[in-house]
Scaffold this motif. Structure first.
Motif, PDB file in Angstrom:
ATOM      1  N   SER A   1      45.275  27.630   7.500  1.00  0.00           N
ATOM      2  CA  SER A   1      44.027  27.801   8.244  1.00  0.00           C
ATOM      3  C   SER A   1      43.051  26.648   8.034  1.00  0.00           C
ATOM      4  CB  SER A   1      43.368  29.128   7.863  1.00  0.00           C
ATOM      5  OG  SER A   1      42.944  29.095   6.515  1.00  0.00           O
ATOM      6  N   CYS A   2      43.336  25.769   7.085  1.00  0.00           N
ATOM      7  CA  CYS A   2      42.465  24.617   6.855  1.00  0.00           C
ATOM      8  C   CYS A   2      42.676  23.605   7.976  1.00  0.00           C
ATOM      9  CB  CYS A   2      42.787  23.941   5.521  1.00  0.00           C
ATOM     10  SG  CYS A   2      42.196  24.847   4.101  1.00  0.00           S
ATOM     11  N   GLU A   3      41.582  23.068   8.485  1.00  0.00           N
ATOM     12  CA  GLU A   3      41.652  22.023   9.485  1.00  0.00           C
ATOM     13  C   GLU A   3      41.350  20.691   8.825  1.00  0.00           C
ATOM     14  OE1 GLU A   3      39.324  22.834  12.923  1.00  0.00           O
ATOM     15  OE2 GLU A   3      39.847  24.947  12.909  1.00  0.00           O
ATOM     16  N   LYS A   4      41.650  19.607   9.524  1.00  0.00           N
ATOM     17  CA  LYS A   4      41.422  18.273   8.978  1.00  0.00           C
ATOM     18  C   LYS A   4      39.962  18.081   8.593  1.00  0.00           C
ATOM     19  CE  LYS A   4      42.206  13.450   9.806  1.00  0.00           C
ATOM     20  NZ  LYS A   4      42.134  12.383  10.729  1.00  0.00           N
ATOM     21  N   ASP A   5      39.030  18.635   9.363  1.00  0.00           N
ATOM     22  CA  ASP A   5      37.605  18.483   9.072  1.00  0.00           C
ATOM     23  C   ASP A   5      37.149  19.264   7.842  1.00  0.00           C
ATOM     24  OD1 ASP A   5      37.129  16.737  11.058  1.00  0.00           O
ATOM     25  OD2 ASP A   5      35.981  18.080  12.340  1.00  0.00           O
ATOM     26  N   ASP A   6      37.997  20.153   7.338  1.00  0.00           N
ATOM     27  CA  ASP A   6      37.620  20.951   6.178  1.00  0.00           C
ATOM     28  C   ASP A   6      37.865  20.214   4.867  1.00  0.00           C
ATOM     29  OD1 ASP A   6      36.872  23.040   7.795  1.00  0.00           O
ATOM     30  OD2 ASP A   6      38.812  24.047   7.670  1.00  0.00           O
ATOM     31  N   LEU A   7      38.559  19.106   4.915  1.00  0.00           N
ATOM     32  CA  LEU A   7      38.897  18.355   3.715  1.00  0.00           C
ATOM     33  C   LEU A   7      38.266  16.970   3.765  1.00  0.00           C
ATOM     34  CD1 LEU A   7      42.691  19.231   3.652  1.00  0.00           C
ATOM     35  CD2 LEU A   7      40.871  20.370   2.384  1.00  0.00           C
TER      36      LEU A   7
ATOM     37  N   ASP B   1      38.119   8.385  -0.365  1.00  0.00           N
ATOM     38  CA  ASP B   1      38.080   7.119   0.366  1.00  0.00           C
ATOM     39  C   ASP B   1      37.436   7.262   1.742  1.00  0.00           C
ATOM     40  OD1 ASP B   1      40.439   8.609   0.980  1.00  0.00           O
ATOM     41  OD2 ASP B   1      41.190   6.883   2.090  1.00  0.00           O
ATOM     42  N   GLN B   2      37.418   8.464   2.311  1.00  0.00           N
ATOM     43  CA  GLN B   2      36.787   8.677   3.612  1.00  0.00           C
ATOM     44  C   GLN B   2      35.267   8.668   3.505  1.00  0.00           C
ATOM     45  OE1 GLN B   2      38.617  12.500   4.452  1.00  0.00           O
ATOM     46  NE2 GLN B   2      39.444  11.645   6.337  1.00  0.00           N
ATOM     47  N   ALA B   3      34.737   9.268   2.462  1.00  0.00           N
ATOM     48  CA  ALA B   3      33.299   9.491   2.360  1.00  0.00           C
ATOM     49  C   ALA B   3      32.535   8.298   1.800  1.00  0.00           C
ATOM     50  CB  ALA B   3      33.039  10.716   1.479  1.00  0.00           C
ATOM     51  N   VAL B   4      33.221   7.325   1.269  1.00  0.00           N
ATOM     52  CA  VAL B   4      32.575   6.224   0.568  1.00  0.00           C
ATOM     53  C   VAL B   4      31.974   5.209   1.538  1.00  0.00           C
ATOM     54  CG1 VAL B   4      32.999   4.273  -0.979  1.00  0.00           C
ATOM     55  CG2 VAL B   4      34.055   6.458  -1.435  1.00  0.00           C
TER      56      VAL B   4
ATOM     57  N   ALA C   1      27.844   6.471  10.219  1.00  0.00           N
ATOM     58  CA  ALA C   1      29.101   6.807  10.885  1.00  0.00           C
ATOM     59  C   ALA C   1      29.524   8.209  10.455  1.00  0.00           C
ATOM     60  CB  ALA C   1      30.180   5.797  10.517  1.00  0.00           C
ATOM     61  N   TYR C   2      29.773   9.052  11.431  1.00  0.00           N
ATOM     62  CA  TYR C   2      30.226  10.404  11.151  1.00  0.00           C
ATOM     63  C   TYR C   2      31.681  10.350  10.709  1.00  0.00           C
ATOM     64  CZ  TYR C   2      31.419  15.322  11.811  1.00  0.00           C
ATOM     65  OH  TYR C   2      31.835  16.607  11.616  1.00  0.00           O
ATOM     66  N   VAL C   3      31.979  10.964   9.570  1.00  0.00           N
ATOM     67  CA  VAL C   3      33.342  10.961   9.046  1.00  0.00           C
ATOM     68  C   VAL C   3      34.047  12.262   9.428  1.00  0.00           C
ATOM     69  CG1 VAL C   3      34.753  10.808   6.962  1.00  0.00           C
ATOM     70  CG2 VAL C   3      32.663   9.457   7.144  1.00  0.00           C
ATOM     71  N   SER C   4      33.497  13.373   9.008  1.00  0.00           N
ATOM     72  CA  SER C   4      34.053  14.685   9.320  1.00  0.00           C
ATOM     73  C   SER C   4      33.047  15.746   8.911  1.00  0.00           C
ATOM     74  CB  SER C   4      35.387  14.915   8.592  1.00  0.00           C
ATOM     75  OG  SER C   4      35.163  15.023   7.198  1.00  0.00           O
ATOM     76  N   ARG C   5      33.366  16.993   9.238  1.00  0.00           N
ATOM     77  CA  ARG C   5      32.467  18.083   8.871  1.00  0.00           C
ATOM     78  C   ARG C   5      32.341  18.193   7.350  1.00  0.00           C
ATOM     79  NH1 ARG C   5      34.216  23.509  11.411  1.00  0.00           N
ATOM     80  NH2 ARG C   5      35.824  23.314   9.825  1.00  0.00           N
ATOM     81  N   ALA C   6      33.422  17.999   6.636  1.00  0.00           N
ATOM     82  CA  ALA C   6      33.402  18.110   5.177  1.00  0.00           C
ATOM     83  C   ALA C   6      32.716  16.916   4.513  1.00  0.00           C
ATOM     84  CB  ALA C   6      34.815  18.255   4.643  1.00  0.00           C
ATOM     85  N   CYS C   7      32.931  15.725   5.059  1.00  0.00           N
ATOM     86  CA  CYS C   7      32.376  14.507   4.450  1.00  0.00           C
ATOM     87  C   CYS C   7      30.953  14.221   4.908  1.00  0.00           C
ATOM     88  CB  CYS C   7      33.235  13.295   4.796  1.00  0.00           C
ATOM     89  SG  CYS C   7      34.883  13.317   4.108  1.00  0.00           S
ATOM     90  N   GLY C   8      30.649  14.567   6.126  1.00  0.00           N
ATOM     91  CA  GLY C   8      29.337  14.231   6.671  1.00  0.00           C
ATOM     92  C   GLY C   8      29.318  12.803   7.177  1.00  0.00           C
TER      93      GLY C   8
END
Length: 170
Positions: free
Chosen positions: A19-25, A29-32, A119-126
């Motif tokens: 049930s986890c989506e890509k945006d949940d993780l 290296d993505q958030a930096v 730059a928007y990364v994802s829902r989890a990273c912001g």
């Protein structure tokens, strides 16, 4: 009963993980926010890397030295590449790059100007900050000898920590 408990546990685990989506993780290296990667080259042969004996970077107006790599080292020796942070609250960061060779300190100033972009990364990273239209301006010394002969922008958009963005010929 034990067999049914194991099957139920596996079934619940699969359902939860599925049930986890890509945006949940969010991987680190993505958030930096990326750092400025600087490579040192030989002024007489710009295709050849040339290590610096001992290097430190100090932001103008700060008494502390900036980290030069991801482990936070503020002094590196016999190195061909450094990665320094740029300000996220200003469109300009000024550094004194301090070279120590044979016990002699030589400090040259470079101003890095850029356009900040969230730059928007994802829902989890912001969001994270990236730097566009990078420009490097070396301040001429009025006294002493400049150790930096030339600054070349290789990649004017700082969006990751792997590409070389600036080359310094010395």
């Amino acid at each position: 009963m034990n067999k049914y408990s194991s099957i139920l546990f596996i079934l619940i685990t699969v359902i939860l993980l599925g049930s986890c989506e890509k945006d949940d993780l969010c991987t680190p290296d993505q958030a930096v926010t990326p750092r400025l990667v600087i490579e040192f080259k030989d002024v007489l042969n710009p295709l050849q890397n040339k290590a610096v004996d001992r290097i430190q970077a100090q932001e103008i107006g700060s008494s502390a030295f900036a980290p030069l790599d991801t482990s936070g080292s503020t002094t590196l020796s016999n190195i061909e590449t450094i990665s320094i942070p740029l300000r996220t609250d200003s469109s300009r960061t000024s550094y004194n790059l301090i070279l120590t060779k044979d016990g002699v300190f030589n400090s040259d100033n470079i101003d890095f100007n850029y356009i900040l972009e969230e730059a928007y990364v994802s829902r989890a990273c912001g969001f994270r900050v990236v730097y566009n239209n990078l420009v490097a301006i070396q301040t001429a010394e009025t006294s002493g000898i400049q150790w930096i002969e030339r600054v070349i922008i290789v990649e004017d958009n700082v969006t990751n920590n792997t590409d070389v963005h600036v080359q310094i010929l010395h």
